[in-house]
Design an enzyme around this catalytic site. Structure first.
Site, short mmCIF file in Angstrom:
data_model
loop_
_atom_site.label_atom_id
_atom_site.label_comp_id
_atom_site.label_asym_id
_atom_site.label_seq_id
_atom_site.Cartn_x
_atom_site.Cartn_y
_atom_site.Cartn_z
N LYS A 103 23.13 -17.14 6.74
CA LYS A 103 22.49 -17.57 5.67
C LYS A 103 21.72 -16.53 5.43
O LYS A 103 20.79 -15.81 5.95
CB LYS A 103 21.64 -18.57 6.50
CG LYS A 103 20.32 -19.67 5.67
CD LYS A 103 19.78 -20.10 6.05
CE LYS A 103 18.68 -20.61 5.88
NZ LYS A 103 17.54 -19.65 4.40
N CYS A 376 -12.80 6.42 3.00
CA CYS A 376 -11.17 7.53 3.40
C CYS A 376 -11.10 7.87 4.95
O CYS A 376 -11.47 9.10 5.08
CB CYS A 376 -10.72 8.05 1.84
SG CYS A 376 -9.19 8.78 2.13
N CYS A 379 -9.99 11.45 3.50
CA CYS A 379 -11.03 12.99 2.45
C CYS A 379 -12.36 12.11 2.57
O CYS A 379 -13.29 12.82 2.73
CB CYS A 379 -10.69 12.78 0.69
SG CYS A 379 -10.51 11.01 0.11
N CYS A 396 -9.20 4.30 -2.23
CA CYS A 396 -9.85 5.43 -1.54
C CYS A 396 -10.42 6.17 -3.68
O CYS A 396 -9.30 5.76 -4.50
CB CYS A 396 -9.30 6.73 -1.50
SG CYS A 396 -9.80 8.13 -1.73
#
Length: 641
Positions: A103, A376, A379, A396
């Site tokens: 299937k 983030c 950073c 971010c």
């Protein structure tokens, strides 16, 4: 091997050879070997009247469609009745003759043929009517465009992407597809047909709607296979249910599957049994039951991609998922976590979706104590939530995020962009960590760190000098490569070429008018692409100008010498002397409005071959068709005279 099998084998070999030759500039075979295989394929196609869509003897260019047209199905496309109990399957088949097949887990598609030619492709839709995807189907590489059967023919099958192709495509995506089914469906329903060219879709037949005057469905499928189609693997008649179950395990098959179909073999019996509004009584699906395993959630990791999308991943205590020790599973987006009400230390249930992809099924604790990152993870810049198609995603907002920078730099130096050898992702990451790279332009000042590079592990004097030489060589480029390298959202390689052509490959024109040009005048450009490039140039105008100062742009010869190769098709063969590689020559022809094909045909205008008197098959064919054969120097004279 039968003739149809040999055709499929030859198409695969020649496709790989063509990609290595044109895409990688690294031939897998000599021109003679390629020509001999090409001629063998061409002869077999004529003999069998079977031509696959991916055959190098035919070449279809991509383009963008406006929308989909609704098409009514010949008969309703119903589902199969389903169960997870093998005893139910045994009751269903009883003493009747049946066979088993996988299937398939993809997008169900109907294809129609008339007089031996492909005429239409239709999605399942609502079962009564579907969407016309005829143009998209022309890019399914294993779907025949011509077949030996000359009467009307209608087949049903599944459009799928193999696990290998799924992993290859996902490797380069910022937001990977969660399953090949989504990738296949998204590809086939994409209005930009250039997307279809780059992805290897397959069409696998599971039912012949047309009555081929045989009562046995399994024999009919074999007839369909002999026409040139790929069919779903089927078991022998009179096998037991347990034998079928053991023979059709998912790890044995290249495509994604989510169960086994048990099909009654007799067409007449199947029609007499009738159907409900949901399913026909002639088949039943055995769905694999996903085993759930409990474990403890240890953490939710957040990883920033090059676009700024921050992807969550569940980290949990090791658990054995059907033989694979697993500790991680994608959580997809913020909404997914909210629905699960996750919290560190929660008891969660995980499983392998379709016995392959690790997923979090449920949360037994539901503490809902998880925390959304406010910075983030790469950073420490600000983040924000977007709503994309009803799902919340985290992004971010810092344009100078190192995660974004690495992805952009990898793209900028890639073969189809600025093309700098030696700047691998690992090398770029090292230079970013050393703070030598903070922008595209910094690449052209890496020579200031030459002495420091000599001292780095894995960087000898020879390799450093070669890298710096490659960087200097890249200063000579074309406008389309420059635009493509900028990573402008929605502007890919083809769009970059169209934009460059719009400005005659002249950077000064692009600099003056790029920000005010109405790009919707270019074929295939809509509001989104037009807005994207305007927005990018407004925000990055100074960066683009300062970066452009590092380059010498190869101006399109058409604008200086009035040479226009529009409506001219070239074929290139043999080694080159004037141009550094085949890509460069192809680029020049395309800049001047011409096209390049991989094979000589009646539509070819010129064959470029430095050995104009060779006995290669391309030379012979060109002479037979009266097509001019020119050397590389003669081509240069043509475009500069």
């Amino acid at each position: 091997m039968d003739k149809i099998g040999r055709i499929k084998e030859l198409v695969g070999i020649l496709q790989k050879a063509a990609y290595a030759y044109y895409g990688l500039d690294s031939p897998l075979m000599t021109d003679k070997e390629y020509d001999d295989l090409y001629d063998e394929l061409s002869a077999l196609e004529k003999e069998t009247n079977c031509v696959l869509a991916g055959s190098p003897t035919v070449k279809v260019q991509g383009y963008v469609l406006d929308g989909f047209t609704k098409v009514r199905h010949t008969k309703p496309m119903l589902s199969a009745n389903k169960t997870k109990e093998t005893n139910e399957i045994k009751k269903f088949v009883g003493e009747k003759s049946f066979y088993g097949s996988y299937k398939l887990d993809g997008l169900t598609v109907v294809v129609r043929y008339k007089d031996g030619k492909f005429t239409q492709g239709i999605t399942r839709g609502n079962g009564i009517e579907g969407e016309d995807i005829t143009e998209q189907c022309k890019f399914i590489k294993n779907l025949p465009m011509n077949i030996s059967y000359k009467k009307d023919l209608e087949l049903r099958g599944e459009c799928v992407i193999s696990w290998d192709e799924f992993r290859r495509i996902n490797k380069d995506l910022d937001t990977p597809y969660s399953h090949p089914r989504n990738l296949a469906a998204g590809t086939l329903r994409n209005l930009d047909l250039n997307i279809n060219i780059e992805r290897n879709l397959s069409f696998v037949v599971f039912e012949c709607v047309t009555d081929l005057k045989k009562d046995s469905k399994s024999e009919t499928l074999i007839d369909v296979y002999n026409m040139g189609f790929e069919i779903v693997p089927i078991t022998k008649l009179n096998s037991t249910v347990n034998q079928v179950h053991d023979a059709l395990q998912p790890e044995f098959y290249q495509y994604p599957v989510d169960g086994i179909i048990f099909e009654l073999d007799s067409r007449k019996l199947s029609e007499s049994l009738g159907a409900t509004s949901h399913h026909e009584y002639c088949r039943m699906a055995l769905k694999w039951e996903d085993e759930l395993y409990e474990t403890k959630l240890k953490d939710i990791e957040w990883n920033t991609s090059k676009t700024g999308l921050i992807n969550p991943v569940a980290v949990f205590d090791p658990v054995d998922l059907n033989g694979a020790i697993t500790t991680r599973a994608a959580l997809h987006n913020v909404s997914y976590i909210e629905n699960l009400q996750l919290g560190i230390g929660d008891t969660i249930q995980v499983y392998r979706a379709n016995m392959v992809i690790p997923k979090v099924h449920s949360n037994l604790t539901m503490s809902n104590t998880w925390k959304l990152p406010d910075k983030c993870p790469c950073c420490r810049g600000d983040v924000e939530i977007h709503n994309e198609n009803g799902s919340k995603t985290l992004h971010c907002t810092n344009p100078d995020c190192k995660a974004k920078l690495l992805g952009k730099l990898v793209h900028f130096v890639s073969k189809n962009a600025i093309n700098i050898d030696g700047l691998s992702e690992q090398t770029l990451q090292k230079f970013i960590d050393l703070r030598w790279l903070e922008s595209f332009k910094d690449i052209y000042y890496l020579s200031e760190h030459k002495n420091e590079m000599y001292k780095l592990d894995g960087f000898g004097k020879k390799s450093v000098d070669k890298l710096l030489e490659s960087i200097e060589k890249s200063r000579n480029t074309t406008l389309d490569r420059f635009i493509y390298g900028l990573c402008i959202p929605l502007i890919g390689r083809t769009a970059s070429k169209d934009i460059a052509n719009n400005f005659n490959y002249d950077y000064e024109q692009f600099r003056k008018y790029g920000i005010v040009t109405h790009y919707k005048g270019i074929d295939g450009f809509g509001d989104s692409m037009n807005d994207s490039i305007h927005d990018y140039l407004r925000k990055n105008h100074m960066m683009v100008e300062m970066l452009a100062d590092e380059f010498t742009f190869i101006v399109n010869e058409k604008s200086e010498n009035k040479v226009n190769l529009s409506n001219k098709t070239f074929v290139i063969t043999g080694s080159l002397n004037h141009y550094k590689n085949r890509d460069e020559l192809v680029s020049i022809i395309e800049q001047l409005g011409g096209k390049v094909s991989g094979s000589v045909s009646a539509k070819t205008n010129y064959l470029i071959n430095n050995d104009t008197e060779s006995n290669s098959s391309k030379n012979k064919k060109a002479k037979e068709l009266g097509i001019p054969i020119m050397s590389e120097n003669q081509f240069v004279q043509m475009i500069t005279s």
